[in-house]
Design a protein around this motif. Structure first.
Motif: not given
Length: 346
Positions: A152-166, A333-339
């Motif tokens: 299991g990985w805990t998401v600490i940051q997530s960004r995606d320019q394609g999600r609509g309103t940033p 896009a970026s995702v930072l995950r912690v395990h």
């Protein structure tokens, strides 16, 4: 007993109070009205912000809140400021604050220390939002868990320019400390939570940096001993050994570039390692306030900044950076995950 909070007529109630107090730095007595800067209990009366953007816009106040600019006389006399807040809270015609409404406080029940612990106890647990309480943390909080075959990985940051309103990442210390955004969309978990997750006794934390560039190429950087320290040291960054195909942008080209050991900086808290800072022909005071606009672990600004601002118009350069060597991809896009695992067993 239910807590009583104020709601604004515009209906924004993601935070507990619609009253945001803006005071000049040094007005310490405002804590008599609001508690410590940024304090948010089950039903706080107000949120103190002292942070302004480069254009003079206040940050830390949600849309629809009443903004009370605290004068020197109010700061000197807390009772005067309290009277102003009480006037704001009274239902009045044409007032932004419309009514009081009882709200039941929901107590969170932790489901594990973190996502890695939840996966270890329930290997078939699906990905989604869970409540965790890391070892040593005073209160539980919600996180997005990415349940993978390797844990299991805990998401600490997530960004995606394609999600609509940033989501706006041009924010101040208190917001970066406590977190912001939607756990199922763009978000920053919060430095206090990240520090708690990565500072658990007997556990070692890995960081996975997953990037997507404008050509839909995936890049990854992995650090095997990731930690974020405590606030009194400005949440310093520890990384461990790098592996992956994205390049070690956190350490950049050398000593002055390396962001390892740096404290976190925001618009209103400058903890970078340059004075003055130089980028090509540009000279400035603060990497966060004068160049990036966001919060990050800046050295001599450095070559990694995954919270940098999106371009305001097509074709403009993005402030989101991961530059290793001479290669600097345009990121979307970026995702930072912690395990976490037991120490020595990563």
């Amino acid at each position: 007993m239910p807590a009583t909070i104020l709601r604004s007529r515009t209906g924004h109630a993601a935070r507990a109070s619609p009253v945001c107090v803006v005071a000049a730095p040094g007005h310490a007595s405002v804590t008599h009205l609001c508690g410590p800067p940024g304090a948010r209990g089950p039903a706080p009366l107000c949120l103190l912000t002292q942070c302004l953007t480069k254009s003079g816009e206040t940050r830390g106040c949600e849309p629809g809140w009443t903004v009370l600019f605290l004068s020197r006389s109010m700061a000197a006399c807390p009772m005067l400021g309290l009277a102003a807040l009480l006037c704001l809270s009274a239902p009045q015609a044409n007032s932004v604050v419309q009514y009081r409404q009882p709200v039941h406080v929901v107590l969170l029940e932790p489901q594990g220390r973190d996502c890695s612990h939840i996966w270890a106890e329930r290997p078939r647990a699906p990905s989604g939002v869970y409540t965790v309480q890391p070892e040593g943390a005073s209160t539980p909080f919600k996180v997005l868990c990415d349940m993978r075959p390797d844990g299991g990985w805990t998401v600490i940051q997530s960004r995606d320019q394609g999600r609509g309103t940033p989501l706006d990442f041009e924010r101040c210390w208190q917001e970066y400390k406590q977190g912001f955004g939607d756990l199922r969309g763009d978000h920053w978990l919060g430095l206090e939570h990240i520090s708690s997750l990565t500072s658990q006794p007997g556990l070692r934390s890995e960081l996975s940096v997953d990037l997507l560039d404008a050509d839909n190429h995936t890049l990854q950087a992995h650090y095997d001993d990731f930690r974020v320290g405590r606030e009194e040291r400005f949440y310093p960054l520890t990384l461990g050994q790098y592996s992956g195909n994205a390049g070690d942008a956190f350490r950049g080209l050398g000593h002055t570039d390396s962001q390892e050991g740096c404290g976190f900086s925001t618009l209103d808290r400058d903890h970078d390692r340059c004075s003055p800072c130089v980028d090509g022909a540009q000279t400035f005071t603060s990497c966060s306030h004068d160049r990036s606009g966001a919060g990050w672990w800046y050295s001599d600004c450095g070559r990694a900044d995954l919270n940098g601002l999106w371009p305001e118009q097509a074709g403009a350069a993005s402030g989101m950076r991961w530059a290793a060597g001479d290669h600097q991809p345009t990121l979307r896009a970026s995702v930072l995950r912690v395990h976490t695992t037991a120490s020595g067993k990563v």
